[in-house]
Design an enzyme around this catalytic site. Structure first.
Site, short mmCIF file in Angstrom:
data_model
loop_
_atom_site.label_atom_id
_atom_site.label_comp_id
_atom_site.label_asym_id
_atom_site.label_seq_id
_atom_site.Cartn_x
_atom_site.Cartn_y
_atom_site.Cartn_z
N CYS A 151 8.86 1.63 14.43
CA CYS A 151 9.18 0.70 13.35
C CYS A 151 8.99 -0.73 13.85
O CYS A 151 9.43 -1.06 14.96
CB CYS A 151 10.61 0.91 12.88
SG CYS A 151 11.11 -0.17 11.53
N HIS B 236 8.79 6.57 5.18
CA HIS B 236 9.35 5.59 6.10
C HIS B 236 9.66 4.28 5.37
O HIS B 236 10.76 3.72 5.51
CB HIS B 236 8.35 5.35 7.24
CG HIS B 236 8.81 4.37 8.27
ND1 HIS B 236 9.09 4.72 9.57
CD2 HIS B 236 9.01 3.02 8.21
CE1 HIS B 236 9.45 3.65 10.26
NE2 HIS B 236 9.40 2.60 9.46
N GLU B 237 8.70 3.79 4.58
CA GLU B 237 8.91 2.51 3.89
C GLU B 237 9.93 2.64 2.76
O GLU B 237 10.74 1.74 2.55
CB GLU B 237 7.58 1.98 3.36
CG GLU B 237 6.54 1.70 4.43
CD GLU B 237 7.05 0.80 5.55
OE1 GLU B 237 7.90 -0.09 5.29
OE2 GLU B 237 6.61 0.99 6.70
N HIS C 125 13.44 2.45 4.07
CA HIS C 125 13.89 1.09 4.34
C HIS C 125 14.61 0.49 3.13
O HIS C 125 15.56 -0.29 3.28
CB HIS C 125 12.69 0.18 4.66
CG HIS C 125 12.37 0.09 6.12
ND1 HIS C 125 13.29 -0.31 7.07
CD2 HIS C 125 11.23 0.33 6.80
CE1 HIS C 125 12.72 -0.31 8.27
NE2 HIS C 125 11.47 0.08 8.13
#
Length: 208
Positions: free
Chosen positions: A120, A162-163, A166
């Site tokens: 990251c 993953h995004e 966030h």
């Protein structure tokens, strides 16, 4: 400050370039980001997105979410040139992914989990193995207001997850097998194989 004002200040400061990345320990990475839902005028939103793309390219990375530049808004950008060896591309399902924007995204699993090393930009210097669904149904809105629902597989699915994570205040390390954690230098020295099978056997963690 309201979101529109925060975005306006951000765009004024970084227009035409990249923004600095927020790193772990900053509370903005642990807050649930707010839905866009018309809070930001479309032209201003488009300028913010261009800064996110510039930040992603400068890092370089394959995705950047708005909280990573200090904006608690459900917006992220994704794109992957996939400049990797063929055996790595095949093992990880990694292929070139054209740049695009995801707004208010969600995903649901549509396949079995697989484990691979990921890192990251907000936690530089380290990587760890994360188990994620190899295939997902991704839903999101684009910067022009269009709505999308599509099946993503392989590395594009991993990037999207993953995004999107966030935007819920989740960092990859929350989902990682902690025995797999490695510095980037040691990853390149010992664990750069197409899959983390050898790392799992040696470091003592399990794969799906």
């Amino acid at each position: 400050m309201e979101i529109a004002g925060l975005v306006g200040e951000f765009v004024e400061k970084y227009r035409g370039g990249a923004a600095p990345l927020v790193e772990v320990g900053d509370a903005v990475l642990r807050r649930g980001a707010e839905p866009v839902n018309g809070q930001v005028e479309s032209g201003l939103l488009g300028e913010m997105v261009e800064i996110l793309f510039a930040t992603m390219r400068a890092a370089p990375g394959v995705g950047v979410a708005a909280p990573q530049v200090g904006i608690p808004l459900q917006v992220a950008v994704i794109g992957d040139p996939a400049e990797v060896a063929e055996e790595v591309a095949v093992a990880r399902g990694r292929r070139p992914l054209a740049e695009f924007t995801i707004i208010d995204p969600t995903y649901t699993a549509d396949g079995d989990e697989v484990g691979f090393y990921e890192g990251c930009l907000s936690m530089p210097g380290y990587q760890a193995v994360v188990r994620r669904p190899e295939s997902i149904i991704a839903t999101y809105q684009d910067v022009d207001g269009g709505r999308h629902s599509e099946r993503l597989t392989g590395w594009p699915a991993r990037i999207f997850q993953h995004e999107t994570d966030h935007l819920s205040g989740v960092i990859y390390i929350d989902k990682a097998d902690t025995r797999s954690i490695t510095t980037n230098a040691n990853l390149q020295k010992w664990w750069s194989q197409p899959t983390p099978a050898e790392a799992a056997q040696t470091l003592g963690f399990t794969l799906p």
